[in-house]
Design a protein around this motif. Sequence first.
Motif, PDB file in Angstrom:
ATOM      1  N   SER A  72      22.496 -14.830  32.238  1.00  0.00           N
ATOM      2  CA  SER A  72      21.607 -13.714  31.657  1.00  0.00           C
ATOM      3  C   SER A  72      21.191 -12.387  32.198  1.00  0.00           C
ATOM      4  O   SER A  72      21.299 -11.439  31.753  1.00  0.00           O
ATOM      5  CB  SER A  72      20.703 -14.199  30.411  1.00  0.00           C
ATOM      6  OG  SER A  72      21.238 -14.874  29.429  1.00  0.00           O
ATOM      7  N   GLN A  74      22.439 -11.453  34.776  1.00  0.00           N
ATOM      8  CA  GLN A  74      23.554 -10.631  35.689  1.00  0.00           C
ATOM      9  C   GLN A  74      23.845  -9.290  35.071  1.00  0.00           C
ATOM     10  O   GLN A  74      24.034  -9.399  33.553  1.00  0.00           O
ATOM     11  CB  GLN A  74      24.888 -11.419  35.580  1.00  0.00           C
ATOM     12  CG  GLN A  74      24.840 -12.577  36.724  1.00  0.00           C
ATOM     13  CD  GLN A  74      26.376 -13.469  36.697  1.00  0.00           C
ATOM     14  OE1 GLN A  74      26.796 -13.696  35.608  1.00  0.00           O
ATOM     15  NE2 GLN A  74      26.751 -13.996  37.623  1.00  0.00           N
ATOM     16  N   GLY A  76      25.663  -6.309  33.377  1.00  0.00           N
ATOM     17  CA  GLY A  76      26.938  -6.042  32.395  1.00  0.00           C
ATOM     18  C   GLY A  76      28.358  -6.108  33.376  1.00  0.00           C
ATOM     19  O   GLY A  76      29.087  -6.985  33.059  1.00  0.00           O
ATOM     20  N   SER A  79      28.712  -9.656  35.053  1.00  0.00           N
ATOM     21  CA  SER A  79      29.268 -10.672  34.089  1.00  0.00           C
ATOM     22  C   SER A  79      30.477 -10.424  33.471  1.00  0.00           C
ATOM     23  O   SER A  79      30.981 -11.663  33.303  1.00  0.00           O
ATOM     24  CB  SER A  79      27.841 -10.422  32.849  1.00  0.00           C
ATOM     25  OG  SER A  79      28.107 -11.514  31.912  1.00  0.00           O
ATOM     26  N   TYR A  80      30.702  -9.522  33.211  1.00  0.00           N
ATOM     27  CA  TYR A  80      32.349  -9.034  32.709  1.00  0.00           C
ATOM     28  C   TYR A  80      33.212  -9.577  33.751  1.00  0.00           C
ATOM     29  O   TYR A  80      34.408 -10.104  33.338  1.00  0.00           O
ATOM     30  CB  TYR A  80      32.567  -7.887  32.013  1.00  0.00           C
ATOM     31  CG  TYR A  80      32.040  -7.820  30.637  1.00  0.00           C
ATOM     32  CD1 TYR A  80      32.624  -8.016  29.658  1.00  0.00           C
ATOM     33  CD2 TYR A  80      30.730  -7.170  30.549  1.00  0.00           C
ATOM     34  CE1 TYR A  80      32.382  -7.909  28.334  1.00  0.00           C
ATOM     35  CE2 TYR A  80      30.223  -7.145  29.361  1.00  0.00           C
ATOM     36  CZ  TYR A  80      30.927  -7.622  28.070  1.00  0.00           C
ATOM     37  OH  TYR A  80      30.671  -7.416  26.813  1.00  0.00           O
ATOM     38  N   ARG A 113      33.740 -15.812  26.163  1.00  0.00           N
ATOM     39  CA  ARG A 113      32.419 -15.506  26.574  1.00  0.00           C
ATOM     40  C   ARG A 113      31.500 -16.296  25.476  1.00  0.00           C
ATOM     41  O   ARG A 113      30.431 -16.695  25.538  1.00  0.00           O
ATOM     42  CB  ARG A 113      31.983 -13.871  26.589  1.00  0.00           C
ATOM     43  CG  ARG A 113      32.397 -13.259  27.767  1.00  0.00           C
ATOM     44  CD  ARG A 113      32.173 -11.939  27.643  1.00  0.00           C
ATOM     45  NE  ARG A 113      30.677 -11.353  27.765  1.00  0.00           N
ATOM     46  CZ  ARG A 113      30.036 -11.207  28.775  1.00  0.00           C
ATOM     47  NH1 ARG A 113      30.427 -11.608  30.003  1.00  0.00           N
ATOM     48  NH2 ARG A 113      28.831 -11.259  28.812  1.00  0.00           N
ATOM     49  N   GLU A 160      18.066 -13.659  24.178  1.00  0.00           N
ATOM     50  CA  GLU A 160      18.673 -12.200  23.804  1.00  0.00           C
ATOM     51  C   GLU A 160      17.544 -11.308  24.116  1.00  0.00           C
ATOM     52  O   GLU A 160      18.022 -10.352  24.514  1.00  0.00           O
ATOM     53  CB  GLU A 160      19.219 -12.638  22.472  1.00  0.00           C
ATOM     54  CG  GLU A 160      20.163 -13.386  21.964  1.00  0.00           C
ATOM     55  CD  GLU A 160      21.520 -12.980  22.609  1.00  0.00           C
ATOM     56  OE1 GLU A 160      21.818 -11.902  22.723  1.00  0.00           O
ATOM     57  OE2 GLU A 160      21.982 -13.827  23.401  1.00  0.00           O
ATOM     58  N   GLN A 163      17.943 -10.246  27.522  1.00  0.00           N
ATOM     59  CA  GLN A 163      19.252  -9.377  28.062  1.00  0.00           C
ATOM     60  C   GLN A 163      18.980  -7.994  27.560  1.00  0.00           C
ATOM     61  O   GLN A 163      19.591  -7.162  28.235  1.00  0.00           O
ATOM     62  CB  GLN A 163      20.353  -9.980  27.189  1.00  0.00           C
ATOM     63  CG  GLN A 163      20.958 -11.372  28.025  1.00  0.00           C
ATOM     64  CD  GLN A 163      22.166 -11.898  27.066  1.00  0.00           C
ATOM     65  OE1 GLN A 163      23.336 -11.355  27.244  1.00  0.00           O
ATOM     66  NE2 GLN A 163      22.147 -13.197  26.450  1.00  0.00           N
ATOM     67  N   ARG A 169      23.436  -5.018  29.461  1.00  0.00           N
ATOM     68  CA  ARG A 169      23.696  -6.056  28.361  1.00  0.00           C
ATOM     69  C   ARG A 169      23.119  -5.897  27.180  1.00  0.00           C
ATOM     70  O   ARG A 169      22.130  -4.634  27.120  1.00  0.00           O
ATOM     71  CB  ARG A 169      22.969  -7.242  29.108  1.00  0.00           C
ATOM     72  CG  ARG A 169      23.602  -7.757  30.615  1.00  0.00           C
ATOM     73  CD  ARG A 169      24.975  -8.227  30.370  1.00  0.00           C
ATOM     74  NE  ARG A 169      24.968  -9.468  29.738  1.00  0.00           N
ATOM     75  CZ  ARG A 169      24.878 -10.687  30.120  1.00  0.00           C
ATOM     76  NH1 ARG A 169      24.495 -10.854  31.525  1.00  0.00           N
ATOM     77  NH2 ARG A 169      25.024 -11.746  29.531  1.00  0.00           N
TER      78      ARG A 169
END
Length: 204
Positions: A72, A74, A76, A79-80, A113, A160, A163, A169
Amino acid sequence: CLNNFYFRILSNFLGSLHKRMPGLCLYFAPLCVILNKSYIFVQRGDSAMKKHAKYLILAVTLGIMALIFFFSSQPGEASYQLSGVVADTVQHSKVSTITPSWFSTQNFNANIRKWAHVYIYCALGVSMAVTVHLWTRRIALWQQGLLAAALCTLYAMSDEIHQYFVPARAMLLTDVGIDAFGFLPCIAVTCIIIWLLQRRKAKQ
């Protein structure tokens, strides 16, 4: 290993699940391994072994939580990129059978994901249920299950919120629901297996 009677119960359950949702029976595979090895180890060991096992299982739970926190954290783009590599690997392997397009039929990466949420929280659910059971022996098993579910829910919500402060994120409450799809069934089945093992032990 579980005795033949309880192994047949689990086999029939997983077989029925596989017929209705092909490949998804592996969703519960970590449960059989983690619970069987840790719980029976605690039950059969002496007091020192039980104490060490209790801390070991707690360390596993904290480790899974730390892993979730790491992913979490990382940004965006990173992460992607990571999920893209995982998605390519899954798409060209048999693992794709346990990641049906339930969450997105158009975007395979997005679907992977979401399944990552499910499986990592499945592992957390099993580990949390066993941890709570070993650390709160004075309350009923159903209360331990509710406590484990509450702790997993609180962690999913905090994840959440975390993030929200990570670049690129987002905080999505729907992801908490997807996380719950991972940990709630696993906590329930873990508690059922513990109950069966306790019942067997009481009859001996």
